[in-house]
Structure formats: structure tokens, C-alpha cells
Design a protein around this motif. Structure first.
Motif, PDB file in Angstrom:
ATOM      1  N   MET A 294       0.835  -1.188   0.000  1.00  0.00           N
ATOM      2  CA  MET A 294       0.000   0.000   0.000  1.00  0.00           C
ATOM      3  C   MET A 294       0.874   1.244   0.000  1.00  0.00           C
ATOM      4  O   MET A 294       1.901   1.288   0.653  1.00  0.00           O
ATOM      5  N   LYS A 295       0.416   2.233  -0.696  1.00  0.00           N
ATOM      6  CA  LYS A 295       1.156   3.489  -0.718  1.00  0.00           C
ATOM      7  C   LYS A 295       0.959   4.228   0.599  1.00  0.00           C
ATOM      8  O   LYS A 295      -0.108   4.143   1.227  1.00  0.00           O
ATOM      9  N   PRO A 296       1.971   4.971   1.027  1.00  0.00           N
ATOM     10  CA  PRO A 296       1.817   5.753   2.275  1.00  0.00           C
ATOM     11  C   PRO A 296       0.711   6.800   2.179  1.00  0.00           C
ATOM     12  O   PRO A 296       0.068   7.126   3.168  1.00  0.00           O
ATOM     13  N   ARG A 297       0.467   7.297   0.987  1.00  0.00           N
ATOM     14  CA  ARG A 297      -0.572   8.313   0.809  1.00  0.00           C
ATOM     15  C   ARG A 297      -1.957   7.726   1.070  1.00  0.00           C
ATOM     16  O   ARG A 297      -2.806   8.362   1.685  1.00  0.00           O
ATOM     17  N   ILE A 298      -2.177   6.511   0.623  1.00  0.00           N
ATOM     18  CA  ILE A 298      -3.472   5.858   0.845  1.00  0.00           C
ATOM     19  C   ILE A 298      -3.677   5.591   2.332  1.00  0.00           C
ATOM     20  O   ILE A 298      -4.779   5.779   2.858  1.00  0.00           O
ATOM     21  N   ILE A 299      -2.618   5.186   3.020  1.00  0.00           N
ATOM     22  CA  ILE A 299      -2.700   4.948   4.464  1.00  0.00           C
ATOM     23  C   ILE A 299      -3.034   6.245   5.190  1.00  0.00           C
ATOM     24  O   ILE A 299      -3.845   6.260   6.117  1.00  0.00           O
ATOM     25  N   LEU A 300      -2.439   7.356   4.745  1.00  0.00           N
ATOM     26  CA  LEU A 300      -2.736   8.655   5.351  1.00  0.00           C
ATOM     27  C   LEU A 300      -4.201   9.027   5.154  1.00  0.00           C
ATOM     28  O   LEU A 300      -4.854   9.512   6.082  1.00  0.00           O
ATOM     29  N   TYR A 301      -4.736   8.797   3.959  1.00  0.00           N
ATOM     30  CA  TYR A 301      -6.141   9.110   3.707  1.00  0.00           C
ATOM     31  C   TYR A 301      -7.062   8.288   4.596  1.00  0.00           C
ATOM     32  O   TYR A 301      -8.034   8.802   5.151  1.00  0.00           O
TER      33      TYR A 301
END
Length: 76
Positions: A1-8
Motif C-alpha cells: 500500500m502506498k503511504p498516501r493511501i494509508i494517510l487518507y
């Protein structure tokens, strides 16, 4: 998973938790704290509820701004 998706996902979870506390805090007129010395201290929870509400709105604004930006990017 991308870190950006985890942040969202984390921001959405934080917003849902904030909304739960906002609804709960707006239901109280005051919170009474009983001190060890025998006195009482009253706190108005509405200021905290407004702060959480503002945080929730800013996070949702941030998420919508990023989603709109990503949807209009030229993917070459």
C-alpha cells in the motif's frame, strides 16, 4: 500500500472519531469535576467540541482538495 493511501484512511478514521466526540460533547451542558479537597470544578465542553468540529472540517477539506487535484491530473 502506498503511504498516501494509508494517510487518507487514517484521516477518515480520525474524522469519524472526531464526529462521534463532537456529537457526545454537544449533548452536555457542563462537566463537573470533584476535586480531592472537596470542591467542584465545572467545565464547558462546547469550546472543545467546536475545536474538534473545526479540525474535522479542515481534514475533510484537505482530503477533498487532494482528491480533486488527483482526479484532474494529466496522467501520461
Amino acid at each position: 500500500m502506498k503511504p498516501r493511501i494509508i494517510l487518507y484512511i487514517l484521516l477518515i478514521i480520525f474524522n469519524l472519531v472526531s464526529l462521534y466526540f463532537i456529537i457526545a460533547l454537544f449533548g452536555y451542558d457542563e462537566i463537573i469535576d470533584y476535586l480531592i479537597t472537596g470542591g467542584t470544578k465545572t467545565i464547558d465542553p462546547r469550546k472543545l467540541a467546536y475545536l474538534l468540529f473545526l479540525t474535522c472540517l479542515l481534514n475533510l477539506y484537505f482530503l477533498s482538495l487532494i482528491l480533486i487535484e488527483n482526479s484532474f491530473k494529466n496522467k501520461i
